[in-house]
Design a protein around this motif. Structure first.
Motif, PDB file in Angstrom:
ATOM      1  N   LYS A 840      10.148  12.120 -14.915  1.00 29.91           N
ATOM      2  CA  LYS A 840      10.822  13.364 -14.569  1.00 29.91           C
ATOM      3  C   LYS A 840      11.173  13.390 -13.086  1.00 29.91           C
ATOM      4  O   LYS A 840      10.359  13.052 -12.232  1.00 29.91           O
ATOM      5  CB  LYS A 840       9.918  14.551 -14.913  1.00 29.91           C
ATOM      6  N   ARG A 982      10.365  21.944 -19.220  1.00 29.59           N
ATOM      7  CA  ARG A 982      10.198  20.487 -19.284  1.00 29.59           C
ATOM      8  C   ARG A 982      10.886  19.764 -18.117  1.00 29.59           C
ATOM      9  O   ARG A 982      10.338  18.778 -17.596  1.00 29.59           O
ATOM     10  CB  ARG A 982      10.740  19.965 -20.609  1.00 29.59           C
ATOM     11  N   TRP A 983      12.084  20.203 -17.751  1.00 28.17           N
ATOM     12  CA  TRP A 983      12.846  19.455 -16.747  1.00 28.17           C
ATOM     13  C   TRP A 983      13.202  20.282 -15.491  1.00 28.17           C
ATOM     14  O   TRP A 983      13.822  19.754 -14.575  1.00 28.17           O
ATOM     15  CB  TRP A 983      14.164  18.964 -17.357  1.00 28.17           C
TER      16      TRP A 983
END
Length: 987
Positions: A840, A982-983
């Protein structure tokens, strides 16, 4: 992958009317629909261009670049868009991108500004030596851009040169140099002294070279090509108002031109024109109108108008009375009486004896092309045929010298004009010298081959023959392979092969087809026809275009006929002699031609519609493609006409077939039948292998049999004539099926209802209810049970049943449990995933960037992306959405805050994605994809993927462990929240 990847032809997918989702057999996209779509695309391009300009003017340079790039992708041939984007690139430091476009503009248009700004780009790229060379070349042809004087001084010093110079159409040369300067015209000194401005002597325009030296050394820009500097783009035409026109100097657009009238009056022309249709970017023509007040007593007949350097304006000489002809207003002299086109009685067809023959070749410029033409003529013409070359005052000394040597050696008869007079006048001078003989009029930009003249002369052997024209790559109605699109110019070997092929395949039946007109690029004319018809009308058609058509129509009125010479092929490179004036002169002369011969356009249109030479072009296409086949067998891949993922898959399959040693042919539908193509060919390489169905089914079968077709692959039959479904039976060959979407059991193809929701694949009765409510896109009169029955029958008789993914195999087997479907992946996912790190990115100071790729229809997730944009905007979330692609309604997405790049080519999509600096890729499809090329593109760009839990997209993302899958139908606020968790950025 679903068969339809864009809704651009049918953006409304909620209606209940039954209609085909594809163009094809019986479902033609009309010219009106095409025009409407072009208008939509033009409006989008204009809007993007305007937004780009506004952003730049307000200082938002990066935004301006984005919008101008979008405009360029939607209007790739617009030089004004290319220019604006190039300047924007220069301003934001993307110098290489700017240079690429400047070089394109200079190569295509000879644009002064592009020549000089290429130098600026090269300096910024530290390519100093190339910059100096390019600056010298630009100064030798153009007056310098005022703001580049200091750069010219720096570069000349860096290059160790004594200085630089620039000349003006006003008759002076400025010199910035150290030391004693000498200025000379064609080797004769006309000035000496220090740096500064030198006024050139009277008549300087007639010289070819202007040299500026310090000692023996040229300054940068010397020698100056005065013919290039003084080249004038212009047009004059007669209208009901008088003599109208425009002119300007591309080498120096700021120079105020003048027109020298027929009585030597000099009229300055300062006003810029506002209505000139020019293809040249940054063109600055200046307009004039000479009405009755300019006419003196006795001013009648063709009038001479020249530019300030004494050269004929394009369109001059011009007869003011033509204004009455084209406006149908006023009394006309007898020479201008319109003669309506009709079916004139033909002369008796009996053998005639030729009184001899001459070849007439008008020449103006292009040393390489003209020398190649004359050498091919000298090599192939018998010694008893005179070759008459008319030099129309060529501005190229080397070409003039070449012609002089040929004349001195007795190889040609040379006629030379003191001043340029144009093609009709040059042709007439040659025709007068050839009086009493048959004549072959030949352009100087052609190539001819052994036996051409004997074959043409054989066509002149009857008393009813007026003209005969051979085949060529550029010959209007006698063009090959295409008559309605530009053909590539063949090289010498290719052209010779085509000439041999024409000889081998023609029949006397094709040689007796009546043409509405000949074509002057290479036109054989009988002596009797010349005597009875007269010469070309140089008083009407000036520098050319239309004069041979007028001649042929006058000859037709005398009973003469015009025939093709299908056994002769002459290569034709095409003319660029008139620059940007060409288009305007063609338009003007066509208007005169139609006014003089009412019905001419209709006659040509009728010939094109009936297309009597189609069969011959078809024979040529077949022979060429069969030659390509060699000893190989062929495989036929049947596809629809919508391109997209199916088109790409077919290209891949065809490439694999070729690598296995087969000739891969493709078959796509047309309104009247089908088009057979070679998979590796350009679109117009074999345009004549079209078949009208069912009338020409036997011909299609015969063609495929002769091409040794041994197997068929069905990729998509939507849009095809019904008989294509049984083509394998006619050919007696097996067929395989490659499933690309759910058309086998879903009449709506996508498995979506009219609200854009996945239907859940109900039983047959549920499907019937859906279709009754929302309509279908098959374009066939089939019920759902009938569709299932047909599919079961066709799948049952196929050899291999291939699908792109396991998900598709399971879905097809659920509806057709008696069959087994073989997954054949369309890409190597492992290779695509090599760039995906799985780590990430830490985002702290900017919004999260989500990238979607492709042509986004409703089933590709348009509604989802719009809903996300509205939610992000309404909640002021740190998210940016970008679509690298297009939709049926870009404007609504853009208004919601989505960046939409517009359509792209496959070769540029990776760079486009890279420019977005995206953090995650999103596949918003709400229907089960069978493959999804967009997924592979995003993986290749290094992005993890989010998608819904449906179709091949879900299968592939789960297997990759590089991304995430969320439930289909998840509320948009939960979807965006999941993505941010999540991102998203780290607070």
């Amino acid at each position: 992958m679903i068969g339809v990847t864009s809704d651009q032809k049918h953006p409304d997918l909620t209606g209940t009317a039954s209609r085909a989702a594809f163009s094809g057999y019986g479902h033609e996209v009309t010219p009106e629909e095409r025009a409407e779509w072009r208008e939509v695309m033009s409006a989008r391009a204009q809007a993007a261009f305007q937004r780009g300009q506004e952003a730049i003017q307000s200082g938002r340079l990066q935004d301006g670049v984005f919008w101008l790039e979008r405009a360029e992708r939607m209007a790739r041939q617009s030089p004004n868009v290319i220019w604006a984007l190039a300047i924007a690139f220069l301003n934001v430091g993307r110098v290489e991108d700017c240079l690429k476009r400047m070089e394109r503009l200079y190569g295509q248009y000879g644009l002064r500004e592009a020549a000089f700004l290429s130098v600026v780009c090269l300096v910024r790229l530290n390519e100093t030596a190339e910059a100096i060379s390019r600056l010298g070349a630009a100064l030798s042809k153009f007056h310098i851009l005022p703001e580049l004087g200091q750069l010219a001084t720096q570069l000349s010093e860096t290059g160790g040169l004594p200085g630089w110079c620039t000349a003006s159409n006003a008759g002076w040369v400025d010199v910035d140099a150290s030391g004693s300067i000498r200025v000379s015209l064609d080797g004769i000194e006309v000035g000496r002294g220090n740096c500064g401005r030198y006024t050139l002597p009277e008549g300087w325009q007639n010289a070819r070279r202007l040299e500026v030296r310090v000692g023996r050394r040229h300054v940068l820009g010397s020698p100056i090509d005065l013919q290039a500097l003084t080249r004038c783009e212009s047009l004059v035409r007669a209208t009901h108002k008088g003599l109208e026109g425009w002119l300007w100097y591309p080498s120096e657009p700021e120079h105020v031109p003048a027109v020298i009238l027929w009585d030597e009056r000099v009229i300055s022309v300062p006003a810029f024109a506002t209505d000139v249709d020019s293809d040249v970017p940054l063109s600055r023509p200046r307009s004039f109108l000479f009405d009755k007040s300019f006419m003196l007593k006795g001013d009648c007949g063709p009038l001479i108008l020249r530019d300030g350097h004494g050269r004929l304006l394009t369109g001059a000489p011009v007869d003011p009375m033509v204004g009455r002809l084209v406006s149908a207003n006023g009394k006309l002299p007898k020479s201008l009486y319109p003669v309506p086109v009709q079916s004139w009685a033909h002369r008796p067809r009996v053998p005639r004896v030729s009184s001899g023959c001459a070849v007439v070749i008008p020449v103006y410029r292009d040393l390489a092309g003209t020398t190649a033409c004359l050498r091919s003529v000298l090599k192939t013409v018998p010694p008893d045929i005179e070759i008459i070359v008319v030099d129309d005052a060529t501005p190229e000394p080397k070409l003039a010298g070449f012609l002089d040597r040929l004349a001195q050696d007795g190889k040609i008869t040379l006629v030379r004009h003191e001043a340029n007079q144009g093609f009709p006048a040059s042709a007439n001078d040659g025709l007068r010298l050839a009086a009493g003989r048959d004549v072959i009029l030949l352009n100087s930009d052609t190539l001819v081959f052994s036996g051409w003249i004997e074959r043409l002369r054989a066509r002149l052997a009857f008393t009813d023959v007026g003209t005969v024209t051979p085949f060529s790559n550029d010959a209007s109605i006698l063009s090959y392979p295409s008559v309605d699109a530009a053909n590539a110019v063949p090289d010498k070997a290719e052209a010779r092969t085509l000439d041999h092929l024409c000889q081998a395949l023609f029949s006397q039946e094709e040689a007796c087809i009546d043409l509405p007109t000949g074509n002057g690029f290479c036109m054989a004319i009988t002596a009797d026809c010349l005597t009875d018809t007269g010469l070309f009308r140089e008083d009407l058609f000036a520098q050319g275009y239309g004069e041979e058509n007028d001649f042929c129509l006058r000859a037709s009125a005398q009973g003469y006929r015009h025939f093709p010479a299908p056994d002769v092929y002459v290569a034709h490179t095409g003319s660029t002699s008139f620059g940007s004036s060409r288009k305007a002169l063609m338009s003007r002369n066509l208007e005169i031609l139609n006014a003089l011969h009412p019905g001419y356009d209709a006659k040509v249109a009728a010939f094109i519609q009936s297309d009597p030479l189609r069969n011959f072009r078809q024979k040529l296409d077949f022979s060429r493609i069969n030659e390509l086949r060699g000893r190989r067998r062929s495989i036929l891949l049947i596809q629809h006409d919508a391109g997209g993922g199916v088109g790409r898959a077919v290209r891949q399959r065809a490439q694999a077939c070729e690598q296995q040693g087969f000739l891969a042919l493709t078959l796509r539908p047309t309104f009247l039948g089908c088009q057979l193509e070679w998979s590796r060919a350009q679109k117009i390489d074999f345009p004549n292998l079209q078949f009208t169905l069912p009338a020409e089914l036997s011909l299609l079968v015969e063609t495929l049999s002769q091409l040794k077709t041994h197997r068929i692959e069905w990729h998509h039959l939507v849009g095809h004539a019904p008989c294509i479904r049984t083509l394998h039976e006619e050919l007696r060959v097996p067929y395989d099926v490659f499933v690309h979407d759910h058309i086998w059991f879903c009449p709506r193809i996508s498995l979506l209802d009219g609200n854009g929701r996945y239907c859940g694949e109900p039983d047959v009765s549920g499907c019937e209810t859906c279709v009754a409510t929302w309509g279908d896109y098959l374009g066939e009169d089939l019920t759902v049970p009938e569709l299932i029955h047909r599919s079961r029958h066709e799948l049952g008789h196929a050899g291999r049943l291939m699908v792109p993914s396991h998900d598709t195999a399971q879905r097809m087997e659920r509806h057709f449990p008696q069959f087994s479907f073989e997954p054949v992946p369309l890409e190597d996912d492992a290779a695509l995933l090599l760039n995906v790190s799985g780590q990430k990115n830490i985002i702290t100071d900017r919004p999260l960037r989500i990238c979607v790729v492709g042509g986004l229809s409703r089933w590709k997730g348009y509604d989802i992306l719009l809903a996300m944009a509205d939610y992000v905007k309404g909640m002021s979330l740190p998210v940016e959405l970008v679509l690298v692609g297009h939709t049926p309604d870009d404007e609504t997405l853009i208004a919601a805050g989505v960046k939409v790049t517009g359509e792209y080519r496959e070769d540029e999509v990776m760079d486009l994605i890279g420019e977005q600096n995206a953090d995650v890729g999103f596949i918003p499809s709400v229907a089960p994809e069978t493959w999804c090329y967009a997924l592979g593109i995003l993986w290749k760009s290094g992005l993890e993927i989010l998608c819904f839990d449906i179709g091949a997209q879900s299968e592939r993302v789960r297997r990759s462990h590089c991304g995430a899958v969320v439930p289909l139908g998840i509320p948009v606020e939960f979807l965006v929240g999941f993505i941010l968790r999540r991102w998203g950025p780290v607070s």
